[in-house]
Design a protein around this motif. Structure first.
Motif, PDB file in Angstrom:
ATOM      1  N   GLY A 176      36.940  22.337  22.512  1.00  0.00           N
ATOM      2  CA  GLY A 176      37.097  23.400  21.529  1.00  0.00           C
ATOM      3  C   GLY A 176      38.498  23.435  20.950  1.00  0.00           C
ATOM      4  O   GLY A 176      38.692  23.545  19.732  1.00  0.00           O
ATOM      5  N   LEU A 177      39.490  23.288  21.812  1.00  0.00           N
ATOM      6  CA  LEU A 177      40.884  23.278  21.353  1.00  0.00           C
ATOM      7  C   LEU A 177      41.171  22.072  20.456  1.00  0.00           C
ATOM      8  O   LEU A 177      41.902  22.188  19.466  1.00  0.00           O
ATOM      9  N   VAL A 178      40.596  20.926  20.822  1.00  0.00           N
ATOM     10  CA  VAL A 178      40.772  19.725  19.999  1.00  0.00           C
ATOM     11  C   VAL A 178      40.266  19.976  18.578  1.00  0.00           C
ATOM     12  O   VAL A 178      40.946  19.695  17.588  1.00  0.00           O
ATOM     13  N   HIS A 179      39.058  20.535  18.490  1.00  0.00           N
ATOM     14  CA  HIS A 179      38.461  20.754  17.167  1.00  0.00           C
ATOM     15  C   HIS A 179      39.147  21.896  16.418  1.00  0.00           C
ATOM     16  O   HIS A 179      39.280  21.836  15.194  1.00  0.00           O
ATOM     17  N   GLN A 180      39.605  22.899  17.153  1.00  0.00           N
ATOM     18  CA  GLN A 180      40.279  24.023  16.497  1.00  0.00           C
ATOM     19  C   GLN A 180      41.663  23.636  15.984  1.00  0.00           C
ATOM     20  O   GLN A 180      42.021  23.923  14.833  1.00  0.00           O
ATOM     21  N   ASN A 181      42.431  22.979  16.835  1.00  0.00           N
ATOM     22  CA  ASN A 181      43.852  22.765  16.529  1.00  0.00           C
ATOM     23  C   ASN A 181      44.193  21.397  15.942  1.00  0.00           C
ATOM     24  O   ASN A 181      45.206  21.257  15.260  1.00  0.00           O
ATOM     25  N   LEU A 182      43.364  20.394  16.219  1.00  0.00           N
ATOM     26  CA  LEU A 182      43.671  19.044  15.732  1.00  0.00           C
ATOM     27  C   LEU A 182      42.709  18.548  14.650  1.00  0.00           C
ATOM     28  O   LEU A 182      43.034  17.617  13.920  1.00  0.00           O
ATOM     29  N   LYS A 183      41.530  19.168  14.579  1.00  0.00           N
ATOM     30  CA  LYS A 183      40.548  18.707  13.594  1.00  0.00           C
ATOM     31  C   LYS A 183      40.182  19.790  12.573  1.00  0.00           C
ATOM     32  O   LYS A 183      39.420  19.521  11.641  1.00  0.00           O
ATOM     33  N   ASP A 184      40.701  21.006  12.783  1.00  0.00           N
ATOM     34  CA  ASP A 184      40.403  22.119  11.870  1.00  0.00           C
ATOM     35  C   ASP A 184      38.907  22.319  11.660  1.00  0.00           C
ATOM     36  O   ASP A 184      38.451  22.654  10.563  1.00  0.00           O
ATOM     37  N   ASP A 185      38.146  22.108  12.719  1.00  0.00           N
ATOM     38  CA  ASP A 185      36.696  22.288  12.654  1.00  0.00           C
ATOM     39  C   ASP A 185      36.328  23.468  13.561  1.00  0.00           C
ATOM     40  O   ASP A 185      36.052  23.307  14.744  1.00  0.00           O
ATOM     41  N   TYR A 186      36.326  24.661  12.968  1.00  0.00           N
ATOM     42  CA  TYR A 186      36.161  25.871  13.759  1.00  0.00           C
ATOM     43  C   TYR A 186      34.722  26.084  14.214  1.00  0.00           C
ATOM     44  O   TYR A 186      34.487  26.723  15.245  1.00  0.00           O
ATOM     45  N   VAL A 187      33.771  25.540  13.484  1.00  0.00           N
ATOM     46  CA  VAL A 187      32.375  25.681  13.883  1.00  0.00           C
ATOM     47  C   VAL A 187      32.121  24.903  15.176  1.00  0.00           C
ATOM     48  O   VAL A 187      31.566  25.434  16.148  1.00  0.00           O
ATOM     49  N   VAL A 188      32.530  23.635  15.210  1.00  0.00           N
ATOM     50  CA  VAL A 188      32.350  22.814  16.420  1.00  0.00           C
ATOM     51  C   VAL A 188      33.171  23.398  17.570  1.00  0.00           C
ATOM     52  O   VAL A 188      32.717  23.437  18.717  1.00  0.00           O
ATOM     53  N   ALA A 189      34.368  23.888  17.252  1.00  0.00           N
ATOM     54  CA  ALA A 189      35.199  24.525  18.280  1.00  0.00           C
ATOM     55  C   ALA A 189      34.470  25.702  18.909  1.00  0.00           C
ATOM     56  O   ALA A 189      34.405  25.831  20.144  1.00  0.00           O
ATOM     57  N   ALA A 190      33.901  26.559  18.076  1.00  0.00           N
ATOM     58  CA  ALA A 190      33.207  27.750  18.573  1.00  0.00           C
ATOM     59  C   ALA A 190      32.003  27.380  19.424  1.00  0.00           C
ATOM     60  O   ALA A 190      31.731  28.038  20.445  1.00  0.00           O
ATOM     61  N   LEU A 191      31.272  26.325  19.047  1.00  0.00           N
ATOM     62  CA  LEU A 191      30.118  25.892  19.835  1.00  0.00           C
ATOM     63  C   LEU A 191      30.538  25.472  21.239  1.00  0.00           C
ATOM     64  O   LEU A 191      29.857  25.784  22.226  1.00  0.00           O
ATOM     65  N   HIS A 192      31.656  24.773  21.343  1.00  0.00           N
ATOM     66  CA  HIS A 192      32.136  24.338  22.662  1.00  0.00           C
ATOM     67  C   HIS A 192      32.732  25.497  23.449  1.00  0.00           C
ATOM     68  O   HIS A 192      32.581  25.573  24.675  1.00  0.00           O
ATOM     69  N   TYR A 193      33.401  26.422  22.775  1.00  0.00           N
ATOM     70  CA  TYR A 193      33.886  27.628  23.454  1.00  0.00           C
ATOM     71  C   TYR A 193      32.717  28.426  24.033  1.00  0.00           C
ATOM     72  O   TYR A 193      32.807  28.978  25.134  1.00  0.00           O
ATOM     73  N   ALA A 194      31.635  28.505  23.266  1.00  0.00           N
ATOM     74  CA  ALA A 194      30.451  29.241  23.745  1.00  0.00           C
ATOM     75  C   ALA A 194      29.896  28.616  25.015  1.00  0.00           C
ATOM     76  O   ALA A 194      29.497  29.311  25.955  1.00  0.00           O
ATOM     77  N   LYS A 195      29.853  27.271  25.073  1.00  0.00           N
ATOM     78  CA  LYS A 195      29.388  26.571  26.277  1.00  0.00           C
ATOM     79  C   LYS A 195      30.319  26.869  27.453  1.00  0.00           C
ATOM     80  O   LYS A 195      29.874  27.049  28.584  1.00  0.00           O
ATOM     81  N   CYS A 196      31.626  26.909  27.162  1.00  0.00           N
ATOM     82  CA  CYS A 196      32.618  27.224  28.198  1.00  0.00           C
ATOM     83  C   CYS A 196      32.369  28.621  28.755  1.00  0.00           C
ATOM     84  O   CYS A 196      32.317  28.828  29.971  1.00  0.00           O
ATOM     85  N   LEU A 197      32.184  29.606  27.878  1.00  0.00           N
ATOM     86  CA  LEU A 197      31.960  30.990  28.310  1.00  0.00           C
ATOM     87  C   LEU A 197      30.669  31.135  29.094  1.00  0.00           C
ATOM     88  O   LEU A 197      30.617  31.896  30.065  1.00  0.00           O
ATOM     89  N   GLU A 198      29.638  30.406  28.685  1.00  0.00           N
ATOM     90  CA  GLU A 198      28.365  30.467  29.382  1.00  0.00           C
ATOM     91  C   GLU A 198      28.509  29.993  30.837  1.00  0.00           C
ATOM     92  O   GLU A 198      27.946  30.580  31.766  1.00  0.00           O
ATOM     93  N   LEU A 199      29.288  28.935  31.038  1.00  0.00           N
ATOM     94  CA  LEU A 199      29.489  28.394  32.391  1.00  0.00           C
ATOM     95  C   LEU A 199      30.366  29.297  33.243  1.00  0.00           C
ATOM     96  O   LEU A 199      30.309  29.233  34.470  1.00  0.00           O
ATOM     97  N   GLN A 200      31.157  30.140  32.612  1.00  0.00           N
ATOM     98  CA  GLN A 200      32.066  31.017  33.354  1.00  0.00           C
ATOM     99  C   GLN A 200      31.405  32.320  33.775  1.00  0.00           C
ATOM    100  O   GLN A 200      32.004  33.111  34.489  1.00  0.00           O
ATOM    101  N   LYS A 201      30.158  32.561  33.357  1.00  0.00           N
ATOM    102  CA  LYS A 201      29.460  33.803  33.714  1.00  0.00           C
ATOM    103  C   LYS A 201      29.141  33.842  35.194  1.00  0.00           C
ATOM    104  O   LYS A 201      28.854  32.825  35.801  1.00  0.00           O
TER     105      LYS A 201
END
Length: 201
Positions: A176-201
């Motif tokens: 997510g950080l790669v896509h947010q900060n290095l690729k400026d792709d916030y949609v893909v970043a958000a999808l990976h952040y969502a997977k991260c949050l799901e695993l942290q539940k």
């Protein structure tokens, strides 16, 4: 309307990104494993375990040159004992110091790679993920997004095999950080952040 839908979608992305970024510090490499000493006791002779203790103690006191010195001693003594687990820890600790404390990410990669090679050689699967995450984080800091993402994906694949949800979540967040900060792709970043949050539940 279309504008309202776009606004709601944008707000949803923002909430996901903010939530994941608040869940942990913006750290892209794996943190120093706090249970490393406990895990090492079963496999390291006392002398090597003592060296590992010295390394960690120097890191805690910000004595990084001394920590590298003791890491090198751990590596050499492990070679004498023919103990590749101890040798792998020595290289990992050096990589961690170069990466997280000295900002020498090229040097970190060399040591993470050596540690990973030794882990593979002895079939020690759990701690391989420390190396994958470390290498991914180092490539991220060097601004090699594709290489960083590649190692995060290796960490995810390996984590699934050994049911390591903590590493899996960290790797999704890293992508997510790669896509947010290095690729400026916030949609893909958000999808990976969502997977991260799901695993942290």
């Amino acid at each position: 309307t279309m504008n309202q839908k776009y606004l709601l979608y944008s707000l949803l992305l923002a909430v996901i990104i903010i939530s994941c970024n608040k869940s942990k510090k913006e750290e892209v490499g794996i943190k120093q494993p706090v249970n490393a000493k406990i895990e090492s006791i079963a496999t390291l002779p006392k002398k090597l375990d003592f060296r590992l203790d010295l390394v960690k103690e120097q890191i805690e006191h910000n004595e990084f040159k001394r920590a590298i010195f003791y890491s090198n001693e751990l590596i050499e003594e492990s070679k004498n004992f023919k103990n590749k687990d101890g040798e792998a820890w020595g290289y990992y600790e050096k990589g961690f110091i170069y990466d997280q404390h000295l900002g020498l990410h090229d040097s970190a990669l060399i040591n993470y790679h050596q540690s990973l090679s030794l882990r593979k050689e002895i079939g020690e699967k759990k701690h391989m993920n420390y190396c994958y995450l470390g290498m991914a984080g180092a490539y991220y800091k060097l601004e090699f997004p594709d290489r960083a993402e590649s190692y995060y994906n290796l960490a995810i694949d390996h984590a699934k095999k050994i049911n390591d949800k903590s590493t899996e979540a960290a790797a999704y967040r890293g992508i997510g950080l790669v896509h947010q900060n290095l690729k400026d792709d916030y949609v893909v970043a958000a999808l990976h952040y969502a997977k991260c949050l799901e695993l942290q539940k």
